[in-house]
Design a protein around this motif. Structure first.
Motif, PDB file in Angstrom:
ATOM      1  N   GLY A  22     -38.877  31.036 -24.689  1.00  0.00           N
ATOM      2  CA  GLY A  22     -40.252  30.637 -24.514  1.00  0.00           C
ATOM      3  C   GLY A  22     -40.390  30.800 -22.836  1.00  0.00           C
ATOM      4  O   GLY A  22     -41.401  31.400 -22.613  1.00  0.00           O
ATOM      5  N   GLY A  23     -39.503  30.469 -22.056  1.00  0.00           N
ATOM      6  CA  GLY A  23     -39.716  30.506 -20.479  1.00  0.00           C
ATOM      7  C   GLY A  23     -39.780  32.041 -20.182  1.00  0.00           C
ATOM      8  O   GLY A  23     -40.624  32.489 -19.454  1.00  0.00           O
ATOM      9  N   SER A  72     -42.792  33.943 -21.291  1.00  0.00           N
ATOM     10  CA  SER A  72     -44.007  33.387 -20.375  1.00  0.00           C
ATOM     11  C   SER A  72     -43.909  34.254 -19.250  1.00  0.00           C
ATOM     12  O   SER A  72     -44.771  34.446 -19.011  1.00  0.00           O
ATOM     13  CB  SER A  72     -43.858  31.940 -20.439  1.00  0.00           C
ATOM     14  OG  SER A  72     -43.980  31.291 -21.692  1.00  0.00           O
ATOM     15  N   ARG A 126     -43.185  20.335 -17.013  1.00  0.00           N
ATOM     16  CA  ARG A 126     -44.301  20.118 -17.994  1.00  0.00           C
ATOM     17  C   ARG A 126     -45.671  20.290 -17.428  1.00  0.00           C
ATOM     18  O   ARG A 126     -45.758  19.612 -16.042  1.00  0.00           O
ATOM     19  CB  ARG A 126     -43.855  18.421 -18.784  1.00  0.00           C
ATOM     20  CG  ARG A 126     -42.711  18.720 -19.107  1.00  0.00           C
ATOM     21  CD  ARG A 126     -42.416  19.465 -20.440  1.00  0.00           C
ATOM     22  NE  ARG A 126     -41.063  19.684 -21.088  1.00  0.00           N
ATOM     23  CZ  ARG A 126     -40.801  19.313 -22.233  1.00  0.00           C
ATOM     24  NH1 ARG A 126     -41.377  19.541 -23.412  1.00  0.00           N
ATOM     25  NH2 ARG A 126     -39.374  19.469 -22.918  1.00  0.00           N
ATOM     26  N   ILE A 137     -45.679  26.833 -16.513  1.00  0.00           N
ATOM     27  CA  ILE A 137     -45.036  28.001 -15.669  1.00  0.00           C
ATOM     28  C   ILE A 137     -45.885  28.269 -14.551  1.00  0.00           C
ATOM     29  O   ILE A 137     -46.947  28.502 -14.455  1.00  0.00           O
ATOM     30  CB  ILE A 137     -44.853  29.368 -16.360  1.00  0.00           C
ATOM     31  CG1 ILE A 137     -44.326  29.088 -18.175  1.00  0.00           C
ATOM     32  CG2 ILE A 137     -44.552  30.737 -15.733  1.00  0.00           C
ATOM     33  CD1 ILE A 137     -42.868  28.992 -17.877  1.00  0.00           C
ATOM     34  N   SER A 148     -46.613  29.755 -27.986  1.00  0.00           N
ATOM     35  CA  SER A 148     -45.990  28.604 -28.147  1.00  0.00           C
ATOM     36  C   SER A 148     -44.674  28.943 -29.288  1.00  0.00           C
ATOM     37  O   SER A 148     -44.664  30.035 -29.797  1.00  0.00           O
ATOM     38  CB  SER A 148     -46.776  27.588 -28.925  1.00  0.00           C
ATOM     39  OG  SER A 148     -47.631  28.145 -29.944  1.00  0.00           O
ATOM     40  N   ASP A 161     -46.566  20.053 -22.791  1.00  0.00           N
ATOM     41  CA  ASP A 161     -46.552  21.373 -22.690  1.00  0.00           C
ATOM     42  C   ASP A 161     -45.915  21.794 -21.554  1.00  0.00           C
ATOM     43  O   ASP A 161     -45.705  21.305 -20.573  1.00  0.00           O
ATOM     44  CB  ASP A 161     -47.893  21.942 -23.088  1.00  0.00           C
ATOM     45  CG  ASP A 161     -48.281  21.888 -24.503  1.00  0.00           C
ATOM     46  OD1 ASP A 161     -47.358  21.648 -25.407  1.00  0.00           O
ATOM     47  OD2 ASP A 161     -49.571  21.905 -24.561  1.00  0.00           O
ATOM     48  N   TYR A 162     -45.275  23.081 -21.625  1.00  0.00           N
ATOM     49  CA  TYR A 162     -44.386  23.544 -20.406  1.00  0.00           C
ATOM     50  C   TYR A 162     -45.682  24.264 -19.549  1.00  0.00           C
ATOM     51  O   TYR A 162     -46.462  24.912 -20.102  1.00  0.00           O
ATOM     52  CB  TYR A 162     -43.414  24.412 -20.964  1.00  0.00           C
ATOM     53  CG  TYR A 162     -42.381  23.860 -21.745  1.00  0.00           C
ATOM     54  CD1 TYR A 162     -41.440  23.290 -21.388  1.00  0.00           C
ATOM     55  CD2 TYR A 162     -42.700  24.240 -23.123  1.00  0.00           C
ATOM     56  CE1 TYR A 162     -40.279  22.772 -21.942  1.00  0.00           C
ATOM     57  CE2 TYR A 162     -41.291  23.643 -24.047  1.00  0.00           C
ATOM     58  CZ  TYR A 162     -40.239  23.025 -23.266  1.00  0.00           C
ATOM     59  OH  TYR A 162     -39.262  22.346 -23.947  1.00  0.00           O
ATOM     60  N   ILE A 188     -37.781  23.505 -17.375  1.00  0.00           N
ATOM     61  CA  ILE A 188     -39.128  24.181 -17.163  1.00  0.00           C
ATOM     62  C   ILE A 188     -39.704  22.863 -16.931  1.00  0.00           C
ATOM     63  O   ILE A 188     -39.996  22.008 -17.814  1.00  0.00           O
ATOM     64  CB  ILE A 188     -39.526  24.967 -18.210  1.00  0.00           C
ATOM     65  CG1 ILE A 188     -38.424  26.021 -18.384  1.00  0.00           C
ATOM     66  CG2 ILE A 188     -40.809  25.427 -17.946  1.00  0.00           C
ATOM     67  CD1 ILE A 188     -38.773  26.960 -19.920  1.00  0.00           C
ATOM     68  N   ASP A 200     -44.618  23.516 -29.083  1.00  0.00           N
ATOM     69  CA  ASP A 200     -44.558  23.358 -27.854  1.00  0.00           C
ATOM     70  C   ASP A 200     -45.079  24.684 -27.276  1.00  0.00           C
ATOM     71  O   ASP A 200     -44.784  25.855 -27.378  1.00  0.00           O
ATOM     72  CB  ASP A 200     -43.199  23.181 -27.438  1.00  0.00           C
ATOM     73  CG  ASP A 200     -42.381  21.970 -27.675  1.00  0.00           C
ATOM     74  OD1 ASP A 200     -43.079  20.868 -27.515  1.00  0.00           O
ATOM     75  OD2 ASP A 200     -41.160  21.970 -28.058  1.00  0.00           O
ATOM     76  N   GLU A 249     -36.058  27.057 -25.312  1.00  0.00           N
ATOM     77  CA  GLU A 249     -36.623  27.256 -24.067  1.00  0.00           C
ATOM     78  C   GLU A 249     -36.293  28.524 -23.016  1.00  0.00           C
ATOM     79  O   GLU A 249     -36.986  29.086 -22.270  1.00  0.00           O
ATOM     80  CB  GLU A 249     -36.432  25.824 -22.886  1.00  0.00           C
ATOM     81  CG  GLU A 249     -36.799  24.793 -23.338  1.00  0.00           C
ATOM     82  CD  GLU A 249     -36.634  23.801 -22.480  1.00  0.00           C
ATOM     83  OE1 GLU A 249     -35.953  23.914 -21.429  1.00  0.00           O
ATOM     84  OE2 GLU A 249     -37.025  22.631 -22.773  1.00  0.00           O
ATOM     85  N   TYR A 251     -46.574  26.917 -23.963  1.00  0.00           N
ATOM     86  CA  TYR A 251     -46.403  27.307 -22.534  1.00  0.00           C
ATOM     87  C   TYR A 251     -47.645  27.743 -22.097  1.00  0.00           C
ATOM     88  O   TYR A 251     -48.542  28.621 -22.444  1.00  0.00           O
ATOM     89  CB  TYR A 251     -45.507  28.549 -22.665  1.00  0.00           C
ATOM     90  CG  TYR A 251     -43.941  28.003 -22.948  1.00  0.00           C
ATOM     91  CD1 TYR A 251     -43.865  27.986 -24.263  1.00  0.00           C
ATOM     92  CD2 TYR A 251     -43.037  27.907 -22.035  1.00  0.00           C
ATOM     93  CE1 TYR A 251     -42.432  27.552 -24.655  1.00  0.00           C
ATOM     94  CE2 TYR A 251     -41.750  27.639 -22.660  1.00  0.00           C
ATOM     95  CZ  TYR A 251     -41.384  27.313 -23.704  1.00  0.00           C
ATOM     96  OH  TYR A 251     -40.125  26.726 -24.110  1.00  0.00           O
TER      97      TYR A 251
END
Ligand SMILES: [Zn+2]
Length: 276
Positions: free
Chosen positions: A99-100, A103, A46, A26, A60, A23-24, A44, A64, A96, A66
């Protein structure tokens, strides 16, 4: 646009789950997020790359997830660096990017709500919903999203284009946009922003679409409008580097994969005209 990821799906439901190593993660330091260098690009990190970090679940996309590091900042090994949120826009993976940046929006909100605005006590993360709760006075704070309007002002075969002073892209022009003020509607905000920034009036305002814009913790509503009256531009020099009418055939092609601004410009460039 950044949120258009079908058939993939962003799940922003609040959950209390533990991360998988893939999983990512942050790692946020107030304004910037930690990225891993990957050649000329960034990725990003993991969860498995920082096993010492305690973290909690954010969102998510498909399978995947976050997670946000909530322990002290770890020692940063070589090959990683803190960068501003615009870096998310440059990631190769469309998923990403969304998602990034989403997040990081939540991470910033959490970082700005460590203490209760009512009584000053340390806030706790909510256990049942995405919230920050004061254990002393029960003040509860939810993620903040600020409404923004953006408008493509048409004048026959010309489009009103501008560039903000703080836009790092000095080569392109964009559209008039701004935050909605307290006490006004979205349409009133469109009229006010165009008058303030370019000194012209608009009519026939029509809704075009919307998008989340996590880079400024916003929700952007996009509009088309027609010039009403005198086309002479009186630019607001405190906000804009330039503002001008650009002929349809002089507008270059814009990449519509990220912003509604580019979609509105492409909409005009490809021949759309406003009907009464
Ligand atoms: Zn309180």
């Amino acid at each position: 646009m950044i949120h258009e990821i079908a058939p993939h799906k962003l799940d922003n439901e609040f959950k209390d789950i533990t991360p998988k190593p893939t999983d990512y993660l942050i790692i946020f330091n107030g304004e910037q997020t930690l990225f891993k260098k990957a050649g000329d690009n960034y990725e990003i990190p993991r969860v498995s790359e920082f096993p010492q970090c305690e973290c909690h679940y954010l969102i998510s996309i498909d399978s995947d997830a976050y997670f946000l590091c909530n322990s002290n900042l770890p020692e940063i090994p070589e090959g990683y660096e803190f960068r501003g949120n615009r870096t998310f826009r440059t990631l190769e993976s469309h998923l990403e990017r969304l998602g990034g940046a989403t997040s990081a929006h939540i991470a910033k909100w959490e970082s700005l709500n460590k203490f209760c605005g009512k009584c000053g006590c340390l806030m706790m993360r909510g256990l049942k919903e995405r919230s920050m709760i004061c254990p002393s006075c029960k003040n509860t704070v939810y993620p903040k999203i600020s409404p923004v309007v953006i408008v493509a002002v048409h004048n026959g075969n010309e489009l009103l284009m501008a560039r903000n002073l703080d836009n790092p892209d000095k080569t392109r022009m964009f559209l008039i946009s701004g935050f909605v003020e307290i006490g006004e509607s979205l349409e009133q905000a469109v009229k006010r922003e165009v008058l303030e920034e370019a000194g012209v009036r608009v009519k026939n305002i029509k809704y075009f679409g919307s998008q989340p814009w996590p880079f400024s913790e916003s929700l952007i509503s996009g509009y088309t409008a027609e010039l009403d009256g005198d086309p002479t531009i009186h630019m607001q020099e405190a906000e804009l580097a330039c503002a001008t009418w650009v002929k349809r055939e002089d507008i270059p092609e814009y990449d519509t994969s990220v912003s509604i601004s580019s979609c509105l410009i492409e909409n005009f460039r490809s021949g759309y005209t406003i009907k009464e």
